[in-house]
Design a protein around this motif. Sequence first.
Motif, short mmCIF file in Angstrom:
data_model
loop_
_atom_site.label_atom_id
_atom_site.label_comp_id
_atom_site.label_asym_id
_atom_site.label_seq_id
_atom_site.Cartn_x
_atom_site.Cartn_y
_atom_site.Cartn_z
N PHE A 67 0.83 -1.20 0.00
CA PHE A 67 0.00 0.00 0.00
C PHE A 67 0.87 1.26 0.00
CE2 PHE A 67 -2.83 3.12 2.19
CZ PHE A 67 -3.80 3.19 1.19
N SER A 68 1.99 1.21 0.72
CA SER A 68 2.90 2.36 0.76
C SER A 68 3.53 2.60 -0.60
CB SER A 68 3.99 2.13 1.80
OG SER A 68 3.44 2.05 3.10
N VAL A 69 3.88 1.51 -1.29
CA VAL A 69 4.45 1.62 -2.64
C VAL A 69 3.42 2.24 -3.58
CG1 VAL A 69 5.30 0.34 -4.64
CG2 VAL A 69 6.06 -0.29 -2.34
N PHE A 70 2.17 1.80 -3.45
CA PHE A 70 1.09 2.35 -4.29
C PHE A 70 0.93 3.84 -4.05
CE2 PHE A 70 -3.39 3.54 -4.79
CZ PHE A 70 -3.61 3.17 -6.12
N ARG A 75 1.66 9.51 -5.58
CA ARG A 75 2.14 10.83 -5.18
C ARG A 75 3.13 11.39 -6.20
NH1 ARG A 75 3.39 9.56 -0.47
NH2 ARG A 75 5.59 9.04 -0.79
N ASN A 76 4.01 10.55 -6.71
CA ASN A 76 5.06 11.00 -7.63
C ASN A 76 4.63 11.05 -9.09
OD1 ASN A 76 6.92 11.27 -5.52
ND2 ASN A 76 7.52 9.11 -5.67
N ASP A 77 3.79 10.09 -9.51
CA ASP A 77 3.47 9.97 -10.93
C ASP A 77 1.97 10.00 -11.26
OD1 ASP A 77 6.20 9.63 -11.70
OD2 ASP A 77 6.10 7.58 -10.97
N GLY A 81 1.42 6.72 -13.50
CA GLY A 81 2.44 5.87 -12.92
C GLY A 81 1.99 4.44 -12.69
N ILE A 82 0.75 4.27 -12.23
CA ILE A 82 0.28 2.91 -11.93
C ILE A 82 -0.18 2.17 -13.19
CG2 ILE A 82 -0.36 3.46 -9.56
CD1 ILE A 82 -3.28 3.56 -10.47
#
Length: 324
Positions: A67-70, A75-77, A81-82
């Motif tokens: 979940f933190s990676v998601f 937040r960044n992309d 990004g996903i």
Amino acid sequence: MSVETEASATSLALSDVNINWERLDKTKFHVIGAILFTAQMGSLHPISVVKTRMQVVEGTLAHMNGFSVFKNIMRNDGIRGIFRGFGTSAVGSLPGRVLALTSLEISKEMVLKHTEHMKMPETTRVGLANGVAGMVSNVVSCAYYVPLDVICQRLMVQDLPGISTYNGPFDAIRGVLRTEGVRGLYRGFGLTMLTMSPANALWWGAYGAAQHLIWKTLGYGGHSEKKPSHLELVSVQATAGTVAGACSSVITTPIDTIKTRLQVMDNYGAGRPSIRKTTRLLIEEDGWAGFYRGFGPRFLNMSLWGTSMIVTYELIKRLSLKQE
């Protein structure tokens, strides 16, 4: 009741479930399959991106949960990004899917015909046919899918430290060919062939056997000639797919972690990356627990993939029936 009688009765009662290759309109089967499987792939792609990043990332980020990676990706992309690599995966998978589905159905039909008069429990026979078909399908399509997998996974993780950056799939292909030649596109091919073919056989075998056992438990087959409702069809197939996906994820995650790192990471010092170097580096970084990096997202992905894939697949077959 003899094995042959049981098989005949089961086939009669569940003829709407076990749709064989001869009853399918092949054009409708592949066109509908392309549409529905692309939609299914899109719904699960973010989980695949998270899983891939967890397997590859180094340093303090290596201990972040899924979940933190998601959240970090969002937040960044943002949404982009996903869904990195999705366009390449969706378009590139179309020819491979035709190969995989055709070889799956034809080989399953051949095994069922050749074992028709053998004295074995019907559950074993169905599981064997599905397992052999899954292995054959993987072997046939592997030569196509491995290069596609290499490119898609590089696009998924290209903003991470130590990972090359590309301007789209064709730039990634040129980059790999320039530095490693054609062999670079087939990183992990041997490992994929030796491990994923049995894993595919396990998935399809578990699915076929689980589905058959559930139907028998619900009172179908044997002397019964009642037909299952649409809700029962979907529920049984989804349950069997979930069981198969969960079993497969537990067994194959360590191999998938090594394969993913082998395909996308370049910081191995001198020489070509190898299974031995990849395994040693992973153990040095995170110990034996490192083999289960990304297990949560992979378990979720395989379970959801198993459920949604098989329900979609069986729906495609029902929609592709020839007019009788």
